[in-house]
Design an enzyme around this catalytic site. Sequence first.
Site, mmCIF file in Angstrom:
data_model
loop_
_atom_site.group_PDB
_atom_site.id
_atom_site.type_symbol
_atom_site.label_atom_id
_atom_site.label_comp_id
_atom_site.label_asym_id
_atom_site.label_seq_id
_atom_site.Cartn_x
_atom_site.Cartn_y
_atom_site.Cartn_z
ATOM 1 N N GLU A 9 0.815 -1.240 0.056
ATOM 2 C CA GLU A 9 -0.066 0.186 0.082
ATOM 3 C C GLU A 9 0.824 1.233 -0.154
ATOM 4 O OE1 GLU A 9 -2.787 -0.529 3.291
ATOM 5 O OE2 GLU A 9 -4.086 -1.683 2.138
ATOM 6 N N GLU A 36 7.701 -21.534 7.337
ATOM 7 C CA GLU A 36 8.468 -20.522 8.450
ATOM 8 C C GLU A 36 9.762 -21.082 9.263
ATOM 9 O OE1 GLU A 36 6.532 -21.206 12.743
ATOM 10 O OE2 GLU A 36 5.127 -19.985 11.517
#
Length: 272
Positions: A37, A68
């Site tokens: 964004e 992960e």
Amino acid sequence: AIARAVDATVAGIRNGGRLIYVGAGSSGRMAVLDAAECQPTFGTPPKLVQALIAGGGPAITRAVEGAEDDVRHAERELNTRELTRNDVVVGVTASGTTPYVLAALRFARGRGATTVAITSNRKMPVARLAKIVIAAEVGPEVLTGSTRMKAGTAQKMVLNMLSTATMARLGHVYENLMIDVVQTNEKVAKRALRILAEASGRNVSAAEHALRAAGHNMRVALVMLKLGVAAKEARKRMKAAGDNLRVALGEMSEVAGDRWRVAKKKRGMKIG
């Protein structure tokens, strides 16, 4: 701690660095969202704010088993980005123990980059690897261990503060207005006109005329509206001010403007 992270990030970017988020699972998705964004909101280059998520692109929309724990992937991803001491690497991990994030911070430290941790537990390993620790200790989750909830919400807020304050300091906002918003659709184009009208005290019709004459450059349009000059003169003032809007408008001292130009030259990129 957030303010210290902002100071470090602003200093790094002004010297040619980048802001790089690293996370896994929900934390990684929050990081990807904030990074994605920045470009449309603040008009920044695509590579200025980046996000790495364990498992890569597929992990944005679905869980990737074992991602992960893949420390090698974290190291490879950062290695391809050729980190420098001006970069800021932010590890986002609610538990503070995610191997992918720990490996990334360890690698970043080895390259001399500034390391920041956003976590929910200050007593975990991530705090020992990061130069700056932002610990939003929100307490137990409603669903035990489901850190997408309170921890995730806190992470989103911290990321918002970090990126927004950084971009404000770099001049990508005017007052509380998105002066560099990218006009990619009709809704945002109308918002740009309202921003110019509010910032200048003129009506939307005048803002539309100025924006068109400015080639849809909102900074140039605002100089036109506030100083009552033509587009050519507005561009000349912006160039003389080193692209600093407040200097061009006479709202910032020339001394501050000189410091801005020095920082801009070091970075070799437009900083606002």
